[in-house]
Write a protein that holds these residues in place. Structure first.
Motif, PDB file in Angstrom:
ATOM      1  N   SER A 136       0.823  -1.216   0.000  1.00 47.15           N
ATOM      2  CA  SER A 136       0.000   0.000   0.000  1.00 47.15           C
ATOM      3  C   SER A 136       0.850   1.256   0.000  1.00 47.15           C
ATOM      4  O   SER A 136       1.957   1.282   0.521  1.00 47.15           O
ATOM      5  CB  SER A 136      -0.943   0.001   1.198  1.00 47.15           C
ATOM      6  OG  SER A 136      -0.227   0.038   2.400  1.00 47.15           O
ATOM      7  N   ASN A 137       0.280   2.290  -0.612  1.00 49.52           N
ATOM      8  CA  ASN A 137       0.808   3.642  -0.527  1.00 49.52           C
ATOM      9  C   ASN A 137      -0.383   4.593  -0.591  1.00 49.52           C
ATOM     10  O   ASN A 137      -1.532   4.154  -0.431  1.00 49.52           O
ATOM     11  CB  ASN A 137       1.876   3.918  -1.603  1.00 49.52           C
ATOM     12  CG  ASN A 137       1.366   3.786  -3.011  1.00 49.52           C
ATOM     13  OD1 ASN A 137       0.195   3.979  -3.289  1.00 49.52           O
ATOM     14  ND2 ASN A 137       2.262   3.449  -3.923  1.00 49.52           N
ATOM     15  N   ASP A 138      -0.166   5.856  -0.830  1.00 51.07           N
ATOM     16  CA  ASP A 138      -1.258   6.829  -0.793  1.00 51.07           C
ATOM     17  C   ASP A 138      -2.353   6.567  -1.807  1.00 51.07           C
ATOM     18  O   ASP A 138      -3.519   6.840  -1.552  1.00 51.07           O
ATOM     19  CB  ASP A 138      -0.716   8.246  -1.019  1.00 51.07           C
ATOM     20  CG  ASP A 138       0.146   8.722   0.121  1.00 51.07           C
ATOM     21  OD1 ASP A 138       0.043   8.134   1.221  1.00 51.07           O
ATOM     22  OD2 ASP A 138       0.923   9.673  -0.070  1.00 51.07           O
ATOM     23  N   SER A 139      -2.012   6.021  -2.969  1.00 51.85           N
ATOM     24  CA  SER A 139      -3.005   5.882  -4.039  1.00 51.85           C
ATOM     25  C   SER A 139      -3.285   4.437  -4.449  1.00 51.85           C
ATOM     26  O   SER A 139      -4.114   4.203  -5.320  1.00 51.85           O
ATOM     27  CB  SER A 139      -2.544   6.655  -5.276  1.00 51.85           C
ATOM     28  OG  SER A 139      -1.325   6.133  -5.750  1.00 51.85           O
ATOM     29  N   THR A 140      -2.605   3.474  -3.832  1.00 52.00           N
ATOM     30  CA  THR A 140      -2.746   2.080  -4.259  1.00 52.00           C
ATOM     31  C   THR A 140      -2.783   1.154  -3.050  1.00 52.00           C
ATOM     32  O   THR A 140      -1.992   1.302  -2.130  1.00 52.00           O
ATOM     33  CB  THR A 140      -1.557   1.669  -5.154  1.00 52.00           C
ATOM     34  OG1 THR A 140      -1.418   2.616  -6.203  1.00 52.00           O
ATOM     35  CG2 THR A 140      -1.764   0.291  -5.745  1.00 52.00           C
ATOM     36  N   HIS A 141      -3.711   0.208  -3.093  1.00 55.61           N
ATOM     37  CA  HIS A 141      -3.796  -0.843  -2.078  1.00 55.61           C
ATOM     38  C   HIS A 141      -3.953  -2.160  -2.820  1.00 55.61           C
ATOM     39  O   HIS A 141      -4.948  -2.367  -3.519  1.00 55.61           O
ATOM     40  CB  HIS A 141      -4.976  -0.613  -1.135  1.00 55.61           C
ATOM     41  CG  HIS A 141      -4.898   0.699  -0.438  1.00 55.61           C
ATOM     42  ND1 HIS A 141      -4.068   0.921   0.630  1.00 55.61           N
ATOM     43  CD2 HIS A 141      -5.512   1.871  -0.691  1.00 55.61           C
ATOM     44  CE1 HIS A 141      -4.189   2.169   1.021  1.00 55.61           C
ATOM     45  NE2 HIS A 141      -5.055   2.773   0.235  1.00 55.61           N
ATOM     46  N   ILE A 142      -2.968  -3.033  -2.666  1.00 53.94           N
ATOM     47  CA  ILE A 142      -2.972  -4.312  -3.366  1.00 53.94           C
ATOM     48  C   ILE A 142      -2.898  -5.416  -2.321  1.00 53.94           C
ATOM     49  O   ILE A 142      -1.947  -5.470  -1.539  1.00 53.94           O
ATOM     50  CB  ILE A 142      -1.770  -4.437  -4.324  1.00 53.94           C
ATOM     51  CG1 ILE A 142      -1.713  -3.255  -5.288  1.00 53.94           C
ATOM     52  CG2 ILE A 142      -1.835  -5.759  -5.085  1.00 53.94           C
ATOM     53  CD1 ILE A 142      -0.416  -3.149  -6.060  1.00 53.94           C
ATOM     54  N   VAL A 143      -3.898  -6.284  -2.303  1.00 55.26           N
ATOM     55  CA  VAL A 143      -3.877  -7.447  -1.430  1.00 55.26           C
ATOM     56  C   VAL A 143      -3.547  -8.654  -2.290  1.00 55.26           C
ATOM     57  O   VAL A 143      -4.250  -8.948  -3.261  1.00 55.26           O
ATOM     58  CB  VAL A 143      -5.222  -7.646  -0.698  1.00 55.26           C
ATOM     59  CG1 VAL A 143      -5.200  -8.931   0.117  1.00 55.26           C
ATOM     60  CG2 VAL A 143      -5.516  -6.453   0.192  1.00 55.26           C
ATOM     61  N   LEU A 144      -2.470  -9.330  -1.944  1.00 55.94           N
ATOM     62  CA  LEU A 144      -2.016 -10.514  -2.672  1.00 55.94           C
ATOM     63  C   LEU A 144      -2.256 -11.745  -1.814  1.00 55.94           C
ATOM     64  O   LEU A 144      -1.894 -11.769  -0.644  1.00 55.94           O
ATOM     65  CB  LEU A 144      -0.525 -10.408  -2.988  1.00 55.94           C
ATOM     66  CG  LEU A 144      -0.085  -9.205  -3.809  1.00 55.94           C
ATOM     67  CD1 LEU A 144       1.429  -9.150  -3.906  1.00 55.94           C
ATOM     68  CD2 LEU A 144      -0.715  -9.239  -5.186  1.00 55.94           C
ATOM     69  N   ASN A 145      -2.872 -12.764  -2.397  1.00 52.92           N
ATOM     70  CA  ASN A 145      -3.071 -14.043  -1.716  1.00 52.92           C
ATOM     71  C   ASN A 145      -1.952 -14.980  -2.137  1.00 52.92           C
ATOM     72  O   ASN A 145      -1.726 -15.198  -3.322  1.00 52.92           O
ATOM     73  CB  ASN A 145      -4.421 -14.646  -2.070  1.00 52.92           C
ATOM     74  CG  ASN A 145      -5.559 -13.814  -1.530  1.00 52.92           C
ATOM     75  OD1 ASN A 145      -5.459 -13.228  -0.463  1.00 52.92           O
ATOM     76  ND2 ASN A 145      -6.644 -13.741  -2.272  1.00 52.92           N
ATOM     77  N   LYS A 146      -1.275 -15.538  -1.150  1.00 55.31           N
ATOM     78  CA  LYS A 146      -0.135 -16.397  -1.421  1.00 55.31           C
ATOM     79  C   LYS A 146      -0.453 -17.880  -1.359  1.00 55.31           C
ATOM     80  O   LYS A 146       0.150 -18.671  -2.028  1.00 55.31           O
ATOM     81  CB  LYS A 146       0.991 -16.099  -0.424  1.00 55.31           C
ATOM     82  CG  LYS A 146       1.611 -14.746  -0.576  1.00 55.31           C
ATOM     83  CD  LYS A 146       2.344 -14.602  -1.862  1.00 55.31           C
ATOM     84  CE  LYS A 146       3.616 -15.382  -1.868  1.00 55.31           C
ATOM     85  NZ  LYS A 146       4.399 -15.239  -3.065  1.00 55.31           N
ATOM     86  N   LEU A 147      -1.393 -18.277  -0.496  1.00 53.30           N
ATOM     87  CA  LEU A 147      -1.605 -19.694  -0.301  1.00 53.30           C
ATOM     88  C   LEU A 147      -2.995 -19.903   0.274  1.00 53.30           C
ATOM     89  O   LEU A 147      -3.401 -19.188   1.175  1.00 53.30           O
ATOM     90  CB  LEU A 147      -0.557 -20.233   0.682  1.00 53.30           C
ATOM     91  CG  LEU A 147      -0.647 -21.694   1.096  1.00 53.30           C
ATOM     92  CD1 LEU A 147      -0.316 -22.586  -0.090  1.00 53.30           C
ATOM     93  CD2 LEU A 147       0.309 -21.967   2.235  1.00 53.30           C
ATOM     94  N   SER A 148      -3.705 -20.827  -0.259  1.00 49.36           N
ATOM     95  CA  SER A 148      -5.001 -21.165   0.308  1.00 49.36           C
ATOM     96  C   SER A 148      -5.046 -22.657   0.557  1.00 49.36           C
ATOM     97  O   SER A 148      -4.903 -23.454  -0.343  1.00 49.36           O
ATOM     98  CB  SER A 148      -6.135 -20.779  -0.643  1.00 49.36           C
ATOM     99  OG  SER A 148      -6.222 -19.391  -0.755  1.00 49.36           O
TER     100      SER A 148
END
Length: 161
Positions: A136-148
């Motif tokens: 995350s930063n001021d203009s971007t939020h990225i949630v990455l899933n690594k393992l399920s």
């Protein structure tokens, strides 16, 4: 005299071996980021030039390169926007801080370029645990899933270090 020379050589060898092993040891940020990750579209968004985008696709972190998604969904125009990225095209990434964790991504197409704070967590679900990474930063939020799947206690402990 000969014993001293042998002792010094052995001592220097052990010191150099320890230094070499420390250089080879991966940081937890690198260890947790490396490999493929899928973007969780429910929580991933970016704002560029007053346009909001929903992010989806995959990231592949390796060494100092990262494969980035090739498109994003433009919410203003309600369509999928191609980011003009070739499949073989990689950006660059590096760790810029370990306390707090943060990385720098250099995207040849500039869409993902920037500094990102990095957080790790585990989402407990019904029968499934998911290891996630938040960039995350001021203009971007990225949630990455690594393992399920079932996540062992050892994996959880190492993940949250």
């Amino acid at each position: 005299m000969r014993r001293y020379v042998i002792a010094i050589i052995v001592f220097l060898f052990l010191i150099s071996l320890m230094l070499f092993r420390n250089c080879q040891r991966e940081s937890s940020v690198y260890r947790n980021l490396k490999g493929w990750s899928s973007v969780d579209v429910r929580f991933s968004e970016a704002q560029r030039n007053n346009v909001n985008y929903v992010l989806y696709g995959n990231f592949d972190f390796k060494n100092n390169e990262v494969r980035l998604p090739s498109s994003a969904f433009n919410l203003t125009k309600d369509f999928q926007q191609n980011l003009n990225r070739q499949l073989e095209e990689y950006g660059k990434w590096k760790i810029i801080s370990k306390n707090p964790d943060s990385i720098l991504i250099e995207d040849p197409k500039a869409f993902f370029s920037g500094r990102y704070g990095v957080e790790f967590g585990i989402a407990d679900g019904y029968r499934v645990d998911t290891l996630w990474v938040l960039l995350s930063n001021d203009s971007t939020h990225i949630v990455l899933n690594k393992l399920s799947d079932y996540v062992s206690y050892e994996t959880q402990r190492d993940w949250l270090k």
